[in-house]
Design a protein around this motif. Structure first.
Motif, PDB file in Angstrom:
ATOM      1  N   LEU A  44       0.823  -1.209   0.000  1.00 27.41           N
ATOM      2  CA  LEU A  44       0.000   0.000   0.000  1.00 27.41           C
ATOM      3  C   LEU A  44       0.858   1.261   0.000  1.00 27.41           C
ATOM      4  O   LEU A  44       0.488   2.265  -0.617  1.00 27.41           O
ATOM      5  N   LEU A  45       2.005   1.214   0.653  1.00 28.00           N
ATOM      6  CA  LEU A  45       2.914   2.352   0.640  1.00 28.00           C
ATOM      7  C   LEU A  45       3.428   2.609  -0.779  1.00 28.00           C
ATOM      8  O   LEU A  45       3.512   3.761  -1.220  1.00 28.00           O
ATOM      9  N   GLN A  46       3.731   1.546  -1.498  1.00 27.06           N
ATOM     10  CA  GLN A  46       4.178   1.694  -2.882  1.00 27.06           C
ATOM     11  C   GLN A  46       3.059   2.264  -3.762  1.00 27.06           C
ATOM     12  O   GLN A  46       3.304   3.147  -4.584  1.00 27.06           O
ATOM     13  N   VAL A  47       1.843   1.779  -3.577  1.00 26.10           N
ATOM     14  CA  VAL A  47       0.706   2.288  -4.337  1.00 26.10           C
ATOM     15  C   VAL A  47       0.485   3.762  -4.016  1.00 26.10           C
ATOM     16  O   VAL A  47       0.280   4.586  -4.917  1.00 26.10           O
ATOM     17  N   THR A  48       0.545   4.109  -2.751  1.00 25.79           N
ATOM     18  CA  THR A  48       0.359   5.500  -2.324  1.00 25.79           C
ATOM     19  C   THR A  48       1.410   6.404  -2.958  1.00 25.79           C
ATOM     20  O   THR A  48       1.095   7.491  -3.453  1.00 25.79           O
ATOM     21  N   GLY A  49       2.651   5.951  -2.978  1.00 22.72           N
ATOM     22  CA  GLY A  49       3.721   6.728  -3.594  1.00 22.72           C
ATOM     23  C   GLY A  49       3.469   6.953  -5.081  1.00 22.72           C
ATOM     24  O   GLY A  49       3.703   8.051  -5.601  1.00 22.72           O
ATOM     25  N   THR A  50       2.975   5.946  -5.756  1.00 25.06           N
ATOM     26  CA  THR A  50       2.659   6.067  -7.179  1.00 25.06           C
ATOM     27  C   THR A  50       1.543   7.077  -7.402  1.00 25.06           C
ATOM     28  O   THR A  50       1.629   7.929  -8.295  1.00 25.06           O
ATOM     29  N   ILE A  51       0.511   7.009  -6.578  1.00 24.94           N
ATOM     30  CA  ILE A  51      -0.613   7.945  -6.701  1.00 24.94           C
ATOM     31  C   ILE A  51      -0.136   9.366  -6.442  1.00 24.94           C
ATOM     32  O   ILE A  51      -0.488  10.290  -7.183  1.00 24.94           O
ATOM     33  N   GLU A  52       0.660   9.549  -5.404  1.00 26.64           N
ATOM     34  CA  GLU A  52       1.168  10.886  -5.087  1.00 26.64           C
ATOM     35  C   GLU A  52       2.000  11.437  -6.243  1.00 26.64           C
ATOM     36  O   GLU A  52       1.858  12.604  -6.630  1.00 26.64           O
ATOM     37  N   ARG A  53       2.863  10.609  -6.783  1.00 25.44           N
ATOM     38  CA  ARG A  53       3.720  11.047  -7.882  1.00 25.44           C
ATOM     39  C   ARG A  53       2.899  11.378  -9.133  1.00 25.44           C
ATOM     40  O   ARG A  53       3.091  12.421  -9.753  1.00 25.44           O
ATOM     41  N   ASP A  54       1.969  10.500  -9.489  1.00 20.52           N
ATOM     42  CA  ASP A  54       1.196  10.681 -10.715  1.00 20.52           C
ATOM     43  C   ASP A  54       0.184  11.817 -10.635  1.00 20.52           C
ATOM     44  O   ASP A  54      -0.134  12.426 -11.651  1.00 20.52           O
ATOM     45  N   SER A  55      -0.331  12.078  -9.444  1.00 26.73           N
ATOM     46  CA  SER A  55      -1.373  13.103  -9.325  1.00 26.73           C
ATOM     47  C   SER A  55      -0.863  14.404  -8.715  1.00 26.73           C
ATOM     48  O   SER A  55      -1.581  15.397  -8.686  1.00 26.73           O
ATOM     49  N   GLY A  56       0.359  14.412  -8.202  1.00 27.93           N
ATOM     50  CA  GLY A  56       0.928  15.620  -7.632  1.00 27.93           C
ATOM     51  C   GLY A  56       0.285  16.051  -6.332  1.00 27.93           C
ATOM     52  O   GLY A  56       0.204  17.243  -6.039  1.00 27.93           O
ATOM     53  N   VAL A  57      -0.193  15.100  -5.537  1.00 26.32           N
ATOM     54  CA  VAL A  57      -0.795  15.415  -4.246  1.00 26.32           C
ATOM     55  C   VAL A  57      -0.029  14.700  -3.137  1.00 26.32           C
ATOM     56  O   VAL A  57       0.675  13.724  -3.370  1.00 26.32           O
ATOM     57  N   ALA A  58      -0.187  15.213  -1.926  1.00 29.08           N
ATOM     58  CA  ALA A  58       0.342  14.542  -0.743  1.00 29.08           C
ATOM     59  C   ALA A  58      -0.840  13.912  -0.018  1.00 29.08           C
ATOM     60  O   ALA A  58      -1.821  14.589   0.277  1.00 29.08           O
ATOM     61  N   LEU A  59      -0.752  12.623   0.205  1.00 31.31           N
ATOM     62  CA  LEU A  59      -1.841  11.909   0.873  1.00 31.31           C
ATOM     63  C   LEU A  59      -1.528  11.748   2.350  1.00 31.31           C
ATOM     64  O   LEU A  59      -0.371  11.639   2.746  1.00 31.31           O
TER      65      LEU A  59
END
Length: 87
Positions: A44-59
Motif C-alpha cells: 500500500l505504501l508503494q501504491v500510495t507513492g505512485t498515486i502521489e507522484r502521478d497526481s501531484g498530491v500529498a496523501l
C-alpha cells in the motif's frame, strides 16, 4: 488523476506487489481487507507513492493506514483528489 477507481487501484496493487494469491481481484473485493487479499502495508505504501507522484498530491499517511479495505482506501484518496480538483 481525476478520481481513483477500483480498476486502477487493482492495477496499481498488481504492479506493486503482484496478484492476490487468495482472491480473484476481478471480483467484488471492495470490502475485503487488504490483509485478507494478501497485501501488506509495504504494498500500500508503494501504491500510495505512485498515486502521489502521478497526481501531484500529498496523501495523509495516517488516514491511509486506517483504510483496511479498498473501499476505505478509495474514499480517502478520492477525498484528497476532489479537494485538489476544486482548488
Amino acid at each position: 488523476m481525476q478520481q481513483l477507481d477500483i480498476t486502477t487501484l487493482i492495477a496499481l496493487l498488481r504492479s506493486s506487489a503482484g496478484d492476490s494469491e487468495t482472491h480473484n481481484l476481478d471480483g467484488d473485493v471492495l470490502d475485503i481487507a487488504f490483509a485478507e487479499l494478501g497485501y501488506d502495508s509495504l504494498a500500500l505504501l508503494q501504491v500510495t507513492g505512485t498515486i502521489e507522484r502521478d497526481s501531484g498530491v500529498a496523501l495523509d499517511e495516517e488516514a491511509l493506514d486506517e483504510a483496511q479495505t479498498p473501499r476505505q482506501y478509495l474514499k480517502t484518496v478520492n477525498r484528497v483528489l476532489a479537494s485538489r480538483a476544486a482548488a
